[in-house]
Write a protein that holds these residues in place. Structure first.
Motif: not given
Length: 435
Positions: A170-193
Motif C-alpha cells: 500500500q505504501g509503495l502504491q501510494a508512492l507510485s501514484r505520487v510519482a506519476d502525478e509529479f511526473g505529469s506536472g502536478k508539482l504539489g503532489a506529496r505522499a504525506r505518510m
C-alpha cells in the motif's frame, strides 16, 4: 508493483515446498522412510501377534498358531519362498529380509518376514517367508495428516508475511501514484505518510526531493517570465530610438549599421517571445481542447509558413477525421517542425499524416543534411543547436523543437527524430486518439 509482491509470494511458496521435500528426504536418510514408520504403527497389532503369539509358540506348534490367527484375522497370511519374496523388493529391503527383520510394503499393504534363519520351525523353514497381506494400513490418510501439518505451518508463516507485505504494498502504491502525478506536472503532489507507515522514511525523502524540485522549477519559471517581460521595455525603447536616428541621418553607412542593429533587436524580440511561450507551456496544466478536423488544421499550418524556394508536398490520408485538440497549440507545434524543415531542406519538404486504430501520426520530411543518430534526442532540448546551424543563414535559438515537444506532450503525444527517405531528417508526431 503487483508483480514484485506476486514474485515474492511465489518465492515464499516455492521455499516452503522445497523445505518440505528437504525435510522428508533428510528424515528418510537419517531415521528411515517416514511412510514406513507410519505403516508400522498402523500394523502394530499384526506385528504384535507375529512376535508375541506366533513366534513364542514351541517349534511343533508354530504352524498351529499361525492357522489360528488366519481363522480370526482379516489379514491374509501365507507362506512364500525366500526367492519369490526377495524378487519383489529393492536392495535395502532384501537385505533386511535376509537378516530376519520385518519388512513392510506400505503401498501394497503387505508385511514380509522369514519364518526363521536356521530351519527350526519345520524342515525347510529357513527358505520360506511369512507374508501378511491386506494389512490395515492407510497411507493416504497419513499423507493427508502430514500435508495438513505442513499447510498449517505454511499458513502460520504466510499470514504475518502477507500482513507485512500488504502494508509495504500500500505504501509503495501510494508512492507510485505520487510519482506519476509529479511526473505529469502536478508539482504539489506529496505522499504525506504517517510516521508509522512501513515506507515512511522513503516517503519522507521523496517529499523533500519534490519540495526542492518544485522550488527550483518555480524559481526558474519566475526568473524566465520576469526577465522576458523586463526585456520588452528596453527593446521597445531601442527600436524607437533607432527609428528616430535612422529618420534623421543621411549617412548611408550609418543607415546600414542602424538597419543591422534593428535586425538584431528583432531577433532579440523574437527570442523573448519564444521564452514567454516556453514559460506558458511549462505552467500549463490543462488544454482548451475541442474536436477539430485534422486535415484542415494541417492545411492551415502550411498556409502560415513564410515564403520559401522549397517545394512543399502535402501527402495526407483521406480518413484523418477529427481529433480532440487545442488547435492553436498543435498548429504551433506542426508549424515549428515545418519551419525547421524549411531551414535545412535543400529543395523539398513533405508533410504526411495517417490515422490508425489508436493514434494519429504526422510526419515532416526534408532532404537536408539530416541529424546524426546520437543528436536526435538532444535537438529537442532548449537552446540546443547542431554546430552547422550556428550561422545567420539558418538563424533560430534552438527553442522551436523544444516548444513543439512540450505542446505535443500536453496532448499526450510524442515527437521524435529519425532519418528521412528523402535523405534528410524526419520528425514524427504521434498523438493518441483517446487521452
Amino acid at each position: 508493483m503487483n508483480r514484485i509482491f506476486f514474485r515474492f509470494f511465489v518465492l515464499v511458496m516455492l521455499s516452503i515446498t522445497a523445505a518440505t521435500f528437504v525435510i522428508y528426504f533428510a528424515f528418510s536418510r537419517l531415521f528411515g522412510d517416514p511412510l514406513e514408520d507410519i505403516a508400522r504403527r498402523q500394523a502394530a497389532a499384526q506385528i504384535f501377534l507375529l512376535e508375541q503369539y506366533i513366534d513364542k509358540a514351541p517349534a511343533d506348534q508354530w504352524l498351529t498358531r499361525l492357522n489360528n490367527v488366519r481363522v480370526v484375522s482379516d489379514v491374509r497370511y501365507d507362506l512364500v519362498s525366500l526367492a519369490e519374496a526377495s524378487s519383489s523388493m529393492g536392495g535395502s529391503r532384501r537385505s533386511a529380509l535376509e537378516r530376519g527383520e520385518i519388512v513392510l510394503d506400505p503401498a501394497g499393504r503387505t508385511l514380509f518376514r522369514r519364518v526363521d534363519l536356521l530351519g527350526e520351525r519345520y524342515i525347510g523353514s529357513q527358505e520360506e517367508v511369512l507374508r501378511a497381506r491386506n494389512l490395515p494400513v492407510d497411507i493416504g490418510q497419513a499423507l493427508k495428516r502430514e500435508a495438513l501439518r505442513y499447510i498449517i505451518v505454511a499458513i502460520a508463516l504466510l499470514v504475518p508475511i502477507a500482513l507485512w507485505s500488504r502494508s509495504h504494498w500500500q505504501g509503495l502504491q501510494a508512492l507510485s501514484r505520487v510519482a506519476d502525478e509529479f511526473g505529469s506536472g502536478k508539482l504539489g503532489a506529496r505522499a504525506r505518510m504517517k510516521p508509522s507507515a512501513a515506507v515512511y522514511p522513503l516517503a519522507e525523502r521523496i517529499d523533500h526531493m519534490a519540495d526542492r524540485i518544485e522550488v527550483l522549477l518555480e524559481a526558474q519559471k519566475s526568473l524566465l517570465h520576469s526577465v522576458s517581460h523586463e526585456l520588452r521595455t528596453p527593446i521597445a525603447r531601442l527600436e524607437f530610438a533607432l527609428e528616430l536616428l535612422d529618420a534623421r541621418t543621411r549617412d548611408p553607412e550609418l543607415s546600414r549599421r542602424i538597419g543591422a542593429m534593428e535586425g538584431d533587436l528583432r531577433e532579440l524580440d523574437s527570442l523573448v517571445n519564444e521564452l514567454l511561450d516556453m514559460s506558458k507551456l511549462d505552467s500549463a496544466r490543462t488544454l482548451q481542447a475541442a474536436p477539430a478536423p485534422v486535415a484542415q488544421m494541417l492545411h492551415d499550418c502550411t498556409g502560415m509558413l513564410p515564403p520559401a524556394s522549397h517545394r512543399l508536398h502535402c501527402l495526407l490520408a483521406e480518413d484523418l477525421g477529427q481529433l480532440e485538440m487545442d488547435r492553436r497549440l498543435l498548429s504551433r507545434a506542426v508549424c515549428n517542425l515545418l519551419r525547421n524543415a524549411q531551414k535545412y531542406a535543400a529543395s523539398c519538404v513533405e508533410l504526411r499524416a495517417r490515422r490508425s486504430a489508436t493514434a494519429l501520426e504526422i510526419m515532416v520530411d526534408d532532404d537536408g543534411p539530416g541529424i546524426p543518430a546520437d543528436e536526435r534526442e538532444r535537438v529537442f532540448e532548449p537552446f540546443y543547436r547542431l554546430d552547422r546551424s550556428r550561422d545567420r543563414s539558418t538563424g533560430g535559438f534552438g527553442l522551436g523543437l523544444s516548444i513543439a515537444r512540450k505542446a505535443i506532450a500536453l496532448h499526450g503525444g510524442t515527437v521524435s527524430a529519425h532519418a528521412s527517405p528523402l535523405g534528410g531528417a524526419r520528425m514524427v508526431i504521434t498523438l493518441p486518439l483517446k487521452r
